[in-house]
Scaffold this motif. Structure first.
Motif: not given
Ligand SMILES: Cc1cc2nc3c(=O)[nH]c(=O)nc-3n(C[C@H](O)[C@H](O)[C@H](O)COP(=O)(O)OP(=O)(O)OC[C@H]3O[C@@H](n4cnc5c(N)ncnc54)[C@H](O)[C@@H]3O)c2cc1C
Length: 819
Positions: A243-245, A362-369, A371-374, A441-445
């Motif tokens: 997806y990110r790509d 989630i910062p765009v660059a950390r998307f793939d990290e 998803v599995p955590l979620m 991951l440097g994000g927020a909620y």
């Protein structure tokens, strides 16, 4: 009563107990008809003082002192100037964690401050009052071929609520709402009206947008508009890992894409469907320019319920329903796609299950990290996730509580949950873990949803929180603007006791329970009346069993009427339980009353109206039972022990042989049956409700001389003269509370509530004292018409004075209903 809830509950119980009990209940159900007939049909209406504010989830009922509905800026100014104390602000009330309410506050319901002040078609700009909804703006601008630049997916929200949350939609090349705001007008706590923009009072502009009503009331806003456009839907399914790509190459910089999101399919979240709307010149497939307001939605909420209900539903959605749904080509107006109504999601009932949202950025660059955590967190907690919708946002231009600290993907989680404490605890657990995963991951909620987070988690996600708090302290020095979010996070609200109260899972209880438990407690007080009647040697055949049935159902009617009239959150499970115990008591009393009125009366007559040893033993057993059920569940009583004692301790022989034999068999049959029934009910109750908490907590204010606490009351925490204390529930609570009052203590709240139900009994000719109390209704003492029960609602702040006053009168305290 919702008949489906009754049925569901019956099925659950049946599954647990097997067919036997279901048959037994079916027999008892015959008694319901009689019970309803006996209960009479006198209309009882009672409206509780104060107003209940709730939000869309129905999970945050809060009593406010007063509601004001301003229709002009002057109304807001006057309301603030003419009052002191806490103020809460509500827009559409679609936030989900009590962000719109605060106990005993002046509540500003902004929905009638809703005019368009100015529409500047040439410069594509609109000035509106803040209580207006997006949908109403669309009706005004659509004829000019204009569209709202940024808003949420649905159109029911108010502009003021949306600004205070700094919302986002599915727009590409956009982000938080603040990006489309030219200026706002605010009314501050002191009633002053200030304008704010990026160049004027910028601190207030960037503080109030996304500031959750903590700084002032947003009364007006000037927003950028854009052109309405024809748009065409295109969609495709792909592995989430691609997806990110896909997004970077096809969507992010494509100026033709207006809306875009990707739905990640539960429970695996390994496959997603991207849905994008491109500008087009193709002919419309949907001619309507906007979606009709007040349209009826029948299949959509049901479908969501079905998808939420099982893994099969989720599989069918992904593999059958959506592939068919998206087969259709769709060309519509941008305003049509932006005018969805939340009614399409609203289930028929939120009584047992409710739907909620949570969101993680989630910062765009950390998307793939992420998803599995979620996936791992949802799986671990068996969370019932219906959908995760991914959207994109460009960075926030400077709001203090920015959720888009950089370019982010928003993970919008739509889920279903039950309303039991266990279910809430489960949602809390996964929500908190998701916050930690996002911030790591440097994000927020997102802050408009159920409030569970700690101040530390808030700080990790919103590192400029201290700046916001400093601004609040400056413009709202008396901390007037409050709601449950700021109650949880604003340092000035965090007294040490509040932190302790929140840390105790057992502290808070629902006020409605204090009212609803009245009929249940009648099944304690009526046996007490019966035991006293027998102890006085009165003829058991004359005890008014049928009047007792009538009284139970009258009380049932009274409390359900109050519960309806006061908009207490519905509690179908509890009402079902009241019906079940009401029906079984009706069956028991019908049998017992008929028997005592015929065979019992005959043998009593044969015994010259005298008590036998068996009568006396039975009276003792009833007395023991009446005392026992004050503090224990009735089904724990030792019925078989008393039957054993009857046969071993009382001689078969003696005067009035016929009566002796008859009483012996009556006693044995009654207690034997109850012993069996008690085993079944005991098992069902433990399986259904678990073991109930046995302590009750309250906050009291000690007298100046700091009198010692009465024995039996435990101090949990103290802060100056305020103390959190706890006692055992039920009997000890009723016994010890007056002792606390007598020692000079005042009550701030009991279990977080400012009101509690109390019953008193006294001569029928005398009215009870009513200091700080209102009478809910009266209730008969069925065996003694000279006495009368009064059921009162007492303000906890006045409870001590009320109890002290009671001691001076001939009316006595019967019970304090501890939720
Ligand atoms: C079904 C559903 C879908 C949603 N979809 C989205 C989405 O796509 N994108 C998104 O970003 N969010 C979404 N949300 C969240 C939603 O945007 C927020 O809950 C928003 O606050 C709703 O607006 P409201 O008018 O109901 O505000 P309310 O819930 O009434 O108020 C929200 C906050 O704003 C404060 N407030 C309200 N009016 C004023 C005022 N005039 N001045 C100062 N403070 C005020 C309140 O005190 C409160 O703290 C969704 C929520 C639901 C239930």
């Amino acid at each position: 009563m919702d008949s489906r809830a009754v049925l569901r509950r019956a099925m659950r119980i049946a599954r647990r107990l097997g067919l036997c009990l279901l048959l037994f209940i079916a027999v008892l159900a015959g008694a319901t008809t009689i019970a309803v007939w006996v209960s009479g049909d006198d209309e009882f209406a009672y409206s509780m003082p104060q107003t209940l504010i709730n939000d869309v989830t129905q999970m945050n009922p809060t009593y406010v002192a007063r509601v004001v509905e301003p229709t002009s800026i002057d109304d807001v100014v006057s309301a603030l100037r003419a009052s002191s104390g806490p103020v809460s602000i509500g827009g559409g009330r679609f936030s989900q964690g009590g962000q719109v309410s605060y106990p005993d506050s002046l509540h500003l319901d902004m929905r009638k401050l809703n005019r368009v002040v100015n529409l500047d078609v040439e410069h594509k700009r609109i000035t509106v009052e803040s209580g207006i909804t997006w949908r109403k703006i669309q009706s005004v601008i659509d004829p000019h071929d204009l569209s709202i630049r940024i808003m949420q997916t649905y159109s029911n929200f108010t502009v003021g609520g949306s600004l205070s949350v700094n919302v986002h939609g599915r727009y590409i090349g956009e982000g938080p709402l603040v990006r489309s705001v030219e200026s706002i007008k605010l009314v501050l706590a002191d009633g002053s009206v200030v304008a704010a923009s990026t160049t004027q009072n910028a601190e207030l502009f960037y503080g109030a947008i996304g500031g959750y009503g903590g700084l002032g009331v947003i009364v007006e806003a000037t927003l950028n508009l854009t052109d309405n456009a024809r748009i065409e839907r295109q969609t495709s399914v792909m592995p989430v890992s691609e997806y990110r790509d896909f997004f970077a190459r096809n969507i992010r910089d494509n100026r033709n894409v207006v809306f875009h999101n990707a739905d990640l399919y539960p429970p695996d979240f390994t496959t997603g469907r991207q849905v994008s709307w491109y500008k087009t010149d193709k002919p419309l497939t949907i001619e309507d320019r906007t979606i009709a307001e007040q349209a009826k939605y029948t299949w959509q909420p049901r479908l969501a319920g079905w998808v939420a209900g099982s893994d099969t539903g989720k599989w069918m959605r992904q593999h059958v329903i959506e592939p068919i749904y998206y087969l259709e080509d769709r060309v519509a107006w941008r305003n049509w796609e932006a005018s969805y109504d939340v009614a399409e999601l609203e289930p028929a009932s939120r009584e047992e299950q409710t739907y909620g949202l949570r969101e993680y950025f989630i910062p765009v660059a950390r998307f793939d990290e992420f998803v599995p955590l979620m996936r791992e967190i949802f799986t671990k907690h068996d969370a019932n996730i219906i959908n995760v919708s991914v959207r994109h946002a460009l960075p926030d231009p400077g709001t203090v509580l920015a959720w888009a600290k950089g370019e982010v993907f928003a993970f919008v989680v739509y889920y279903r949950q039950g309303r039991t404490p266990e279910e809430i605890a489960r949602v809390r657990a996964w929500s908190l873990e998701m916050i930690d995963a996002a911030t790591a991951l440097g994000g927020a909620y997102y802050l408009p949803y159920q409030v569970f987070e700690s101040p530390e988690q808030f700080h990790a996600a919103f590192p400029r929180d201290a700046e916001y708090f400093a601004l609040k302290a400056r413009v709202d020095p008396e901390n007037r603007f409050r709601n449950r979010l700021w109650q949880q996070l604003y340092p000035a609200n965090l007294d040490t006791l509040e932190a302790k109260r929140r840390a105790s899972a057992d502290y808070y209880r629902a006020e409605a329970q204090s009212v609803l438990t009245v009929p249940e407690w009648y099944l304690v007080f009526n046996p007490v009346e019966y035991a006293q009647y027998l102890a006085a040697g009165r003829n058991p055949s004359e005890f008014p069993f049928f009047a007792s049935i009538d009284e139970y159902w009258t009380l049932y009617d009274r409390v359900t009427a109050i519960s309806r009239g006061s908009q207490y959150p519905k509690n179908g499970e509890y009402l079902t339980m009241l019906r079940v115990i009401g029906v079984s008591t009706t069956a028991e009393y019908l049998l017992k009353g008929s028997y005592e009125g015929s065979i019992g009366r005959l043998t009593r007559w044969a015994a010259n109206d005298e008590d036998t040893e068996e009568d006396r033993m039975y009276a003792k057993a009833q007395d023991a039972y009446a005392q026992f059920i004050f503090n224990e569940a009735w089904y724990e009583f030792d019925f078989t022990g008393w039957v054993g004692a009857l046969w071993s301790d009382v001689s078969l022989f003696g005067d009035h042989f016929l009566r002796k034999i008859e009483r012996r068999l009556f006693f044995t049959l009654e207690f034997g049956t109850k012993a069996g029934y008690a085993k079944l009910i005991g098992f069902a109750s433990r399986a259904t409700y678990g073991i109930k908490a046995e302590r009750i907590y309250m906050t009291v204010i000690a007298p100046e001389d700091s009198a010692a606490l009465p024995p039996g009351i435990e101090q949990i925490e103290s802060d100056g003269r305020s103390r959190i204390v706890s006692t055992l529930r039920w009997g000890p609570f009723t016994e010890l509370t007056p002792q606390l009052a007598a020692a000079g203590y005042q009550f701030r709240d009991v279990s977080g509530n400012r009101r509690i139900v109390v019953s008193v009994v006294g001569p029928a000719s005398e009215e009870p004292p009513l200091i700080g109390a209102t009478e809910l209704f009266e209730s008969r003492m069925v065996s003694d018409p000279t006495r009368q029960r009064h059921v009162l609602l007492v303000e906890t702040g006045q409870l001590a004075a009320f109890l002290r006053d009671l001691r001076m009168s001939s009316v006595t305290l019967e019970h304090i209903y501890d939720y």
